[in-house]
Design a protein around this motif. Sequence first.
Motif, mmCIF file in Angstrom:
data_model
loop_
_atom_site.group_PDB
_atom_site.id
_atom_site.type_symbol
_atom_site.label_atom_id
_atom_site.label_comp_id
_atom_site.label_asym_id
_atom_site.label_seq_id
_atom_site.Cartn_x
_atom_site.Cartn_y
_atom_site.Cartn_z
ATOM 1 N N SER A 4 -26.441 81.165 -13.289
ATOM 2 C CA SER A 4 -25.045 80.773 -13.139
ATOM 3 C C SER A 4 -24.670 80.620 -11.659
ATOM 4 C CB SER A 4 -24.150 81.815 -13.813
ATOM 5 O OG SER A 4 -22.801 81.478 -13.674
ATOM 6 N N SER A 5 -25.122 81.559 -10.821
ATOM 7 C CA SER A 5 -24.798 81.480 -9.394
ATOM 8 C C SER A 5 -25.448 80.258 -8.755
ATOM 9 C CB SER A 5 -25.287 82.727 -8.649
ATOM 10 O OG SER A 5 -25.149 83.853 -9.437
ATOM 11 N N ALA A 6 -26.670 79.981 -9.188
ATOM 12 C CA ALA A 6 -27.380 78.845 -8.623
ATOM 13 C C ALA A 6 -26.692 77.538 -8.996
ATOM 14 C CB ALA A 6 -28.827 78.843 -9.109
ATOM 15 N N ARG A 7 -26.195 77.490 -10.222
ATOM 16 C CA ARG A 7 -25.574 76.241 -10.666
ATOM 17 C C ARG A 7 -24.202 76.021 -10.052
ATOM 18 N NH1 ARG A 7 -25.736 73.752 -16.603
ATOM 19 N NH2 ARG A 7 -24.439 72.210 -15.552
ATOM 20 N N ASP A 8 -23.440 77.094 -9.981
ATOM 21 C CA ASP A 8 -22.088 76.934 -9.453
ATOM 22 C C ASP A 8 -21.572 78.291 -8.968
ATOM 23 O OD1 ASP A 8 -19.396 76.526 -8.955
ATOM 24 O OD2 ASP A 8 -19.204 75.036 -10.563
ATOM 25 N N ALA A 9 -21.723 78.519 -7.677
ATOM 26 C CA ALA A 9 -21.390 79.833 -7.125
ATOM 27 C C ALA A 9 -19.907 80.151 -7.276
ATOM 28 C CB ALA A 9 -21.787 79.890 -5.652
ATOM 29 N N ARG A 10 -19.069 79.125 -7.065
ATOM 30 C CA ARG A 10 -17.627 79.371 -7.131
ATOM 31 C C ARG A 10 -17.201 79.750 -8.548
ATOM 32 N NH1 ARG A 10 -13.378 75.350 -4.427
ATOM 33 N NH2 ARG A 10 -14.685 75.906 -2.691
ATOM 34 N N LYS A 11 -17.719 78.998 -9.515
ATOM 35 C CA LYS A 11 -17.409 79.242 -10.915
ATOM 36 C C LYS A 11 -17.875 80.641 -11.319
ATOM 37 C CE LYS A 11 -17.830 76.659 -15.243
ATOM 38 N NZ LYS A 11 -18.371 75.445 -15.854
ATOM 39 N N THR A 12 -19.059 81.013 -10.815
ATOM 40 C CA THR A 12 -19.605 82.335 -11.125
ATOM 41 C C THR A 12 -18.718 83.428 -10.546
ATOM 42 O OG1 THR A 12 -21.808 81.404 -11.100
ATOM 43 C CG2 THR A 12 -21.644 83.797 -10.948
ATOM 44 N N ARG A 13 -18.288 83.204 -9.296
ATOM 45 C CA ARG A 13 -17.439 84.226 -8.694
ATOM 46 C C ARG A 13 -16.133 84.365 -9.479
ATOM 47 N NH1 ARG A 13 -15.884 83.507 -2.676
ATOM 48 N NH2 ARG A 13 -18.108 83.061 -2.592
ATOM 49 N N ALA A 14 -15.557 83.225 -9.867
ATOM 50 C CA ALA A 14 -14.320 83.265 -10.651
ATOM 51 C C ALA A 14 -14.546 84.020 -11.958
ATOM 52 C CB ALA A 14 -13.845 81.846 -10.942
ATOM 53 N N ALA A 15 -15.714 83.787 -12.583
ATOM 54 C CA ALA A 15 -16.019 84.459 -13.847
ATOM 55 C C ALA A 15 -16.111 85.964 -13.642
ATOM 56 C CB ALA A 15 -17.325 83.924 -14.430
ATOM 57 N N LEU A 16 -16.720 86.378 -12.530
ATOM 58 C CA LEU A 16 -16.879 87.809 -12.256
ATOM 59 C C LEU A 16 -15.537 88.465 -11.982
ATOM 60 C CD1 LEU A 16 -20.148 88.059 -10.157
ATOM 61 C CD2 LEU A 16 -19.772 88.366 -12.599
ATOM 62 N N VAL A 17 -14.695 87.765 -11.217
ATOM 63 C CA VAL A 17 -13.367 88.306 -10.918
ATOM 64 C C VAL A 17 -12.590 88.492 -12.222
ATOM 65 C CG1 VAL A 17 -11.136 87.758 -9.878
ATOM 66 C CG2 VAL A 17 -13.235 87.433 -8.568
ATOM 67 N N LYS A 18 -12.699 87.481 -13.086
ATOM 68 C CA LYS A 18 -12.000 87.528 -14.360
ATOM 69 C C LYS A 18 -12.522 88.679 -15.218
ATOM 70 C CE LYS A 18 -10.504 84.013 -17.631
ATOM 71 N NZ LYS A 18 -10.835 82.682 -18.129
#
Lengths: 146, 178
Positions: A4-18
Amino acid sequence: MVWSSARDARKTRAALVKAWNSFANIMPDFAVVLGLIGIMLTYLSPNVVAVIIGKASGLGGMVLASIVGSVTLIPGFVAFPLAASLLKQGAGVMQIAVFVSTLMMVGIVTAPLETKYFGRRETIIRNSSSFIFSFIVAAVIGVIAG
Amino acid sequence: MKAGLKKYRWFLLILLIDLLLAANSPAQGRLIWGHTFDVFVQMLSVLPPIFLILGLLDAWIPRETVIRHLGEESGVKGLGLSFVLGAAAAGPLYAAFPIAAMMANKGVKYRNIIVFLGAWSTMKIPMFLFELTSLGSRFAIARLLLNIPGILFIAWLVDRAVGEEEKGSFYRRHRQGI
């Protein structure tokens, strides 16, 4: 996670924050339920449950076993051997069946959490219909395995 | 700080009860403390991974895909899939609640969510195998076979008896995702 981080770091970070936010958000309710479980385990330990269910007989015994099953939260890997040893010691199969079924399907202690997620009516209806259903299960098992 | 305390007021009340019980009987107080500590440790080993996975699933699984398989029009296949998802699980019932919240967010039909919850509570496959060896095949198989119509009936009943209002607020509450 790595994918997930490799594909889209920003999206992954948002997912983790959520994920973290919703975890932190529900923690107060979880803490209450876990605190209740801590008290429940002390006063309704597997030993106490064994004494109550082991002696239960007749319809009154089934009602007692179903109440104990609804209130307690014993994981299956403790509950099944416990139920098996009680059966060997002569406990009634219908009392054991109603105990096992309510133990798994009805959750009085987790009800505050279920209400938080699902609402009051869902919690009441699902738990009470599961409670009644457990008696049907016990009656059938009494005929088949009794 | 004050807001934090307020959020945990019910938990603090339980801690107060714990203290009163401990004052009454120190031995039982120690047991309560031990059990409470154990369930917290257990919860901390179960929930963070679930929330992590839910967060990632939430980000990557398109709503349309979920609706196609489990949504309003998913029919018998959706019901079957809900059973399989619940039964394939491992873990205590409380771990199913946040998953159900994500299902709601992704547009899963209400009845299917309740079926999932029912299957999780009492039809988990690892538990079934354990039941089979401890309580015998007649007991375990009879219970499994009864549980399928039982859960369907309970889900139907809950679906009918929970009004549109509570269902609506259920879906709205979980619109933010998990």
